[in-house]
Design a protein around this motif. Structure first.
Motif, short mmCIF file in Angstrom:
data_model
loop_
_atom_site.label_atom_id
_atom_site.label_comp_id
_atom_site.label_asym_id
_atom_site.label_seq_id
_atom_site.Cartn_x
_atom_site.Cartn_y
_atom_site.Cartn_z
N TRP A 294 0.81 -1.22 0.00
CA TRP A 294 0.00 0.00 0.00
C TRP A 294 0.84 1.27 0.00
CZ3 TRP A 294 -4.51 0.52 -1.78
CH2 TRP A 294 -5.48 -0.48 -1.64
N LYS A 295 1.94 1.29 0.74
CA LYS A 295 2.75 2.50 0.81
C LYS A 295 3.33 2.85 -0.55
CE LYS A 295 6.69 4.58 3.21
NZ LYS A 295 7.76 4.36 4.24
N MET A 298 0.46 3.82 -3.02
CA MET A 298 -0.05 5.19 -2.82
C MET A 298 0.93 6.21 -3.39
SD MET A 298 -3.03 5.31 -1.20
CE MET A 298 -3.06 6.88 -0.35
N THR A 299 2.22 5.99 -3.17
CA THR A 299 3.22 6.91 -3.69
C THR A 299 3.20 6.94 -5.22
OG1 THR A 299 4.61 6.47 -1.77
CG2 THR A 299 5.66 7.53 -3.66
N ALA A 301 0.81 6.15 -7.20
CA ALA A 301 -0.45 6.67 -7.73
C ALA A 301 -0.58 8.17 -7.56
CB ALA A 301 -1.63 5.96 -7.07
N LEU A 302 -0.11 8.68 -6.41
CA LEU A 302 -0.32 10.10 -6.10
C LEU A 302 0.68 11.04 -6.75
CD1 LEU A 302 -1.33 9.93 -2.32
CD2 LEU A 302 -2.75 10.70 -4.23
N THR A 417 -1.14 -1.84 -11.04
CA THR A 417 -2.26 -2.39 -10.26
C THR A 417 -2.38 -3.90 -10.37
OG1 THR A 417 -3.77 -1.98 -12.12
CG2 THR A 417 -3.56 -0.24 -10.48
N ARG A 423 -2.99 -5.34 -4.52
CA ARG A 423 -4.05 -5.01 -3.58
C ARG A 423 -5.39 -4.92 -4.31
NH1 ARG A 423 -0.14 -6.40 -1.30
NH2 ARG A 423 0.74 -5.48 0.59
N ALA A 426 -6.44 -1.52 -5.73
CA ALA A 426 -5.42 -0.78 -6.46
C ALA A 426 -5.99 -0.11 -7.70
CB ALA A 426 -4.27 -1.70 -6.84
N LEU A 429 -8.11 2.90 -6.79
CA LEU A 429 -7.25 3.98 -6.30
C LEU A 429 -6.58 4.72 -7.45
CD1 LEU A 429 -5.71 5.51 -4.05
CD2 LEU A 429 -3.99 3.68 -4.17
N SER A 430 -6.01 3.97 -8.39
CA SER A 430 -5.29 4.63 -9.48
C SER A 430 -6.23 5.47 -10.35
CB SER A 430 -4.56 3.59 -10.34
OG SER A 430 -5.46 2.84 -11.13
N CYS A 433 -7.11 8.67 -8.57
CA CYS A 433 -6.00 9.62 -8.67
C CYS A 433 -5.98 10.30 -10.03
CB CYS A 433 -4.68 8.90 -8.41
SG CYS A 433 -4.42 8.44 -6.68
#
Length: 504
Positions: A294-295, A298-299, A301-302, A417, A423, A426, A429-430, A433
């Motif tokens: 996840w860490k 998230m990096t 994706a963001l 993803t 995940r 994923a 989330l992407s 973003c």
């Protein structure tokens, strides 16, 4: 289970297609051309002479989007005429001018509407009377036409924004706004009706009088937004009632209800992809992909989501003859390049692992199969019942150009993803973003990119449908590349055929 899903999907597709076809069973639908403008005429079979209603689509639309109004009005005794504006749909002539300046393009669209209306007045079966209906961008165009031609008995402005409306011009103006549309459109509708109501306007109330042309009304169509308002039962019923009040009652017919049948048909097309995905060849012996925690996810994706609109903020992005398509191409390209850079950096920091081998021939076969399904299975009914999807020759090079941006993005995103330890959230989330990134771009340059806001519901539907198909493709092939190539192709296609062609 796959066999059962296939049967249910087939039934859903056939029922949806049957009901959509039945909608125009009692109508004569003919194609024509006014100059180079494609036109479609809807009328009841063996109908007596009737008023003509010219129906104009909005920005990035086409005449197929206005079919619900056209078929509804035709069933209720009117002759309905739809057409593709300059640069839209199958109209081969691009718009000319600066979209932000507006006056040049407005004048050109108004001239085109004038030509179509002049032709519509002469149609066999016309009794000489005329009304106008326009959505979004076209709401202002039909208002201006009706003001210049006082014999237009009624005008319906859907999702309206028109600064030229006066208390008595155009004659008999109905405003329809989706209840879920931005407040600025609802406020604009109230402002327009208040010109007649004296500041006391309420939705659903009629002010003024049809006899002297001052009738005004605002309708809030329940539960719909900027595109859904074109399929709303409230919109159809109110438009027919308004026309009947202006012209006198016509033979009664049903109102269009295609929304539910379109939903059923497309749900069936999406569901059918699952059993069909079992026929795809296996590409990789084990699931390939980044398999990020996840860490790191998230990096990855963001960072591109934030960096991309900032880097493109001051860059020139007008290099393709298609409005917004050039910016979206660069946004996808840079976003994909940044994601790829991060993935390469992560891979160098991770301990070496056994290489994953795969067959390029099988990748090509799987990607071609999924792409063909996405474009044909969805594209043919979309083109028939939703909006123009089959490209005219002038748009074919645009598909290839936009694919130069969508390919890097979707290849990087599908790899990001996917993986044996990927995940479950994923993909969502992407995509969130990416939408946030586009929202940042609009906030940084609202004058140029505002129209991206109105396509967000369509983007969400595309991500949902083609995201499911790419996941099923991944499960069958165990590699993200076939789904990535297919998604890149269909998104490039959709952007190239949807946004208007323009010569700046």
């Amino acid at each position: 289970m796959r066999f059962l899903v296939g049967l249910l999907a087939t039934a859903a597709i056939l029922i949806g297609l049957f009901e959509l076809h039945e909608g125009c069973r009692e109508l004569d639908v003919t194609q024509a051309v006014v100059g180079e403008t494609p036109v479609t005429i809807f009328r009841r079979q063996s109908a007596p002479p009737a008023p003509v209603v010219v129906i104009a689509h909005g920005f990035a639309g086409s005449q197929q989007l206005m079919q619900p109004f056209a078929e509804t009005l035709a069933r209720n005794g009117y002759i309905a005429v739809t057409f593709d504006f300059l640069g839209h749909g199958r109209n081969p002539v691009p718009m000319h001018g600066d979209i932000n300046e507006g006056l040049t393009i407005t004048a050109a669209l108004l001239k085109e509407l004038t030509d179509v209306a002049a032709s519509a007045r002469k149609l066999p079966g016309s009794d000489g009377r005329l009304a106008m209906l326009g959505h979004s961008m076209a709401s202002d165009i039909v208002v201006r036409y009706a003001q210049a031609h006082p014999d237009v008995e009624a005008t319906v402005a859907v999702s309206v924004f028109s600064p030229v409306v006066t208390p008595a011009s155009p004659r008999n103006l109905l405003v329809i706004v989706g209840a879920l549309e931005p407040a600025m459109l609802r406020n604009e509708g109230l402002r327009i009706v208040n010109l007649t109501a004296g500041g006391t306007a309420s939705p659903g109330e009629t002010y003024g009088h049809f006899s002297d042309g001052t009738a005004r009304k605002l309708v809030l169509a329940r539960g719909v937004e900027h595109i859904g308002v074109l399929y709303s039962h409230d919109s159809m019923v109110e438009a027919v009632r308004w026309m009947n009040a202006a012209f006198g009652d016509r033979p009664q017919g049903e109102v269009d209800s295609r929304g539910r049948w379109l939903a059923l048909m497309f749900a069936g097309i999406v569901a059918m992809a699952w059993p069909l995905s079992a026929m795809l060849p296996a590409v990789s012996p084990s699931p390939a992909g980044a398999s990020l925690g996840w860490k790191a996810l998230m990096t990855a994706a963001l960072l591109p989501a934030i960096a991309t609109p900032l880097l493109l903020w001051k860059m020139p992005t007008d290099f393709l003859p298609i409005l917004l398509g050039d910016y979206l191409t660069l946004h996808f390209l840079l976003y994909g390049a940044l994601t790829t850079t991060f993935l390469v950096y992560l891979r160098k920091r991770q301990p070496p692992t056994a290489a994953t081998t795969f067959a390029w021939t099988r990748v090509a076969i799987a990607a071609a199969a999924v792409s063909a399904y996405n474009i044909l299975a969805f594209g043919l009914p979309i083109d028939a019942y939703v909006f123009s999807f089959l490209p005219i020759p002038a748009r074919l090079p645009l598909i290839a150009a936009i694919a130069c941006g969508t390919l890097p993005y979707f290849i990087a995103d599908e790899w990001l993803t996917s993986g044996i330890e990927s995940r479950s959230g994923a993909y969502a989330l992407s995509k969130l973003c990416l939408l946030l990134s586009l929202a940042m771009a609009v906030a940084l340059n609202p004058m140029k990119l505002f129209f991206l806001v109105i396509i967000v519901p369509a983007i969400l539907l595309l991500f949902l449908a083609f995201g499911l198909i790419s996941r099923w493709s991944y499960a069958a092939t165990r590699h993200p590349l076939p789904g990535a190539l297919a998604n890149a192709a269909v998104f490039a296609w959709a952007i190239a055929v949807t946004f208007p062609m323009i010569v700046r």
